[in-house]
Design an enzyme around this catalytic site. Structure first.
Site, PDB file in Angstrom:
ATOM      1  N   CYS A  80       0.831  -1.204   0.000  1.00 23.26           N
ATOM      2  CA  CYS A  80       0.000   0.000   0.000  1.00 23.26           C
ATOM      3  C   CYS A  80       0.869   1.260   0.000  1.00 23.26           C
ATOM      4  O   CYS A  80       1.898   1.321   0.664  1.00 23.26           O
ATOM      5  CB  CYS A  80      -0.891  -0.044   1.229  1.00 23.26           C
ATOM      6  SG  CYS A  80      -1.821   1.456   1.474  1.00 23.26           S
ATOM      7  N   CYS A 158      -7.804  -0.088   8.026  1.00 23.17           N
ATOM      8  CA  CYS A 158      -6.616   0.758   7.946  1.00 23.17           C
ATOM      9  C   CYS A 158      -6.255   1.155   9.369  1.00 23.17           C
ATOM     10  O   CYS A 158      -6.990   1.922  10.013  1.00 23.17           O
ATOM     11  CB  CYS A 158      -6.888   1.992   7.083  1.00 23.17           C
ATOM     12  SG  CYS A 158      -5.474   3.106   7.067  1.00 23.17           S
ATOM     13  N   GLN A 282      -5.980  19.708  10.767  1.00 21.33           N
ATOM     14  CA  GLN A 282      -4.849  18.803  10.995  1.00 21.33           C
ATOM     15  C   GLN A 282      -5.375  17.381  11.188  1.00 21.33           C
ATOM     16  O   GLN A 282      -6.335  17.180  11.923  1.00 21.33           O
ATOM     17  CB  GLN A 282      -4.058  19.246  12.233  1.00 21.33           C
ATOM     18  CG  GLN A 282      -3.416  20.625  12.111  1.00 21.33           C
ATOM     19  CD  GLN A 282      -2.156  20.641  11.242  1.00 21.33           C
ATOM     20  OE1 GLN A 282      -1.683  19.616  10.769  1.00 21.33           O
ATOM     21  NE2 GLN A 282      -1.605  21.823  11.016  1.00 21.33           N
ATOM     22  N   CYS A 407       5.251  21.157   7.059  1.00 19.72           N
ATOM     23  CA  CYS A 407       5.060  19.714   6.883  1.00 19.72           C
ATOM     24  C   CYS A 407       6.009  19.187   5.823  1.00 19.72           C
ATOM     25  O   CYS A 407       5.879  18.061   5.372  1.00 19.72           O
ATOM     26  CB  CYS A 407       3.606  19.409   6.514  1.00 19.72           C
ATOM     27  SG  CYS A 407       3.053  20.257   5.039  1.00 19.72           S
TER      28      CYS A 407
END
Ligand SMILES: C[S@@+](CC[C@H](N)C(=O)[O-])C[C@H]1O[C@@H](n2cnc3c(N)ncnc32)[C@H](O)[C@@H]1O
Length: 454
Positions: A80, A158, A282, A407
């Site tokens: 993945c 997930c 966020q 980020c």
């Protein structure tokens, strides 16, 4: 160099992982990027591609296992595309992220004289995300892309998402199968559903957005019934979003509300935030508090300061620090986000923030022209970092402090170097882990004005 040919096999130590999740190793001083293996592994690789300055290879055997290697908790790893570090001990992940920031500052920004603090990690680095974006493909499959391809891996669980998401996927898959609702296929231009977006909150409320190619969504009433009937979650808002364009963007421009609230509410500290389908929030609510507390600590406010929060999204940082400042201007380009920010002001009874819609690079010069004395500027840009013209306006505003939330360590390094040249010293660098099991890292930086050397 004779041995470095496609198809040849080599033995290498993996020393690092790059921003694409590839292992990095050297042989006779020549760099190889390796698919497979983790930091500390000794691997046998087969060369798959040779470039002038580096080679690419696939790990075909692990000769010696790294002492940092752990069993992946995710059954879809490493196929993945979502995560890259499930097989690396979490403590080592935090070290790796600190090193990544350090290397970027040194290599790109030529910044070598600054201490970088240890990465602030999570107590539990799984089930932390509050937003999931899935692709939908043939045979009612919902999932993520296989690494470096557009082939879909069907996902039923997930483990970096809220557990609620697993249940929602199950329901949507059953609905698609039961009512024969086809996935959209960009090659044949046929089919209906393209993507699924799910937002969850700290108190287990859920927003589901079904993204379709056109207006048609058969049996939508049944889908709504199934979702709101879920026992494990409280689905408070369901949208259909229409995305006519075949791009990689999840959402299109048009929304049709199918059920419930226009927005969902989540919390950061004592503040409530209304969030629309398209607004930035966020993705890790717990670590967001850690991140914002650092921002607050670095600002060290006395209560009489005027601040500007550039790239403010729905106003989260501005609101979080509002009670410690005199006045804050928040600037954000997305119209829906600034509308949410204004509503969030009312929701939290805060009256010392002015939210302005527009590009930071257009709005800051206007604040400068008005002669507003700005004590500190917070910037929290997307991955591409700051526009050069914005840096010029920041310098013109001449705040005592700049707090940069980033980020992307590479654009951060580029921008810091630029700001540093204008007389700002880098005082603090704090990496924060918002994205466990992935190669991504968030960082807060404090810069203070110390003047230009004559
Ligand atoms: C990384 S997010 C940060 C949001 C917010 N500070 C937070 O912590 O939730 C970046 C935000 O910048 C906005 N944005 C992108 N380009 C912009 C620009 N040129 N001027 C102002 N905002 C921009 C995006 O829409 C997004 O909301």
């Amino acid at each position: 160099m004779e041995t470095f040919k496609v198809g040849n096999e080599l033995i290498l130590d993996i020393m690092d992982i790059n921003s694409d999740g590839m292992g990095v190793g050297k042989c006779e001083g020549f760099t190889f990027f390796i698919d497979g293996g983790t930091i500390g592994d000794k691997v046998k690789i087969r060369i798959t591609e040779m470039k002038k300055r580096f080679g690419i290879g696939k790990a075909i055997e692990i000769i010696e296992k790294s002492r940092y290697r752990i069993e992946s908790k995710c059954k879809f790893f490493p196929k993945c595309d979502g995560c890259q570090l499930h097989n690396l001990d979490y403590k080592k992940q935090l070290e790796f992220k600190r090193d990544m920031v350090k290397n970027n500052l040194e290599r790109i920004g030529k910044i070598t004289d600054v201490e970088i603090d240890d990465t602030l990690g999570m107590d539990y680095p799984y089930r932390y995300r509050n937003k999931a974006e899935f692709k939908v493909g043939k045979g009612s499959n919902i999932g993520y892309f296989k690494r470096e391809t557009h082939d879909l891996i069907p996902i039923d669980k997930c483990i970096i998402q809220n557990e609620i998401v697993d249940g929602i996927l199950h329901i949507i898959r059953d609905y698609m199968k039961g009512y024969k609702v086809q996935a959209y296929d960009s090659r044949t231009k046929k089919g209906i559903i393209k993507n699924i977006l799910i937002r969850t909150t700290k108190d287990s409320k859920v927003m589901v957005v079904i993204v379709t190619k056109g207006d048609n969504l058969p049996h939508k009433e049944e889908l709504v019934k199934l979702l709101i009937g879920m026992k494990e979650a409280i689905v408070v808002s369901i949208y259909q979003n229409i995305n006519e364009k075949d791009t990689s963007l999840t959402l299109g421009s048009r929304d049709i509300k199918l059920y419930g609230e226009d927005k969902i509410i989540d919390y950061i500290g004592e503040y409530k935030f209304l969030i629309s389908p398209k607004s930035f929030f966020q993705v890790n609510s717990v670590q967001t508090e850690v991140l914002y507390n650092k921002v607050l600590e670095y600002l060290d406010l006395k209560g009489d300061e005027t601040l500007v929060d550039l790239y403010c999204g729905i106003g989260t940082i501005a609101l979080y620090i509002s009670k410690y400042a005199k006045k804050i201007y928040g600037v954000e380009v997305v119209k829906e986000a600034i509308e949410d920010a204004k509503e969030n002001l009312k929701l939290n009874n805060v009256d010392n923030i002015e939210f302005i819609q527009g590009k930071s690079e257009d709005i800051l010069p206007k604040l400068n022209e008005k002669g507003i004395k700005i004590d500190a500027i917070i910037v929290d840009p997307p991955r591409k970092g700051l526009d050069k013209t914005l840096i010029d306006s920041i310098i013109k505003a001449n705040p005592q402090k700049i707090v940069y939330v980033s980020c992307n360590p590479s654009t951060l390094a580029r921008d810091l170097a630029c700001i540093k040249e204008e007389g700002y010293g880098i005082e603090k660098v704090q990496p924060v882990d918002m994205f466990g099991m992935t190669v991504h890292v968030e960082c807060v930086i404090l810069m203070t004005y110390c003047g230009l050397e004559k």
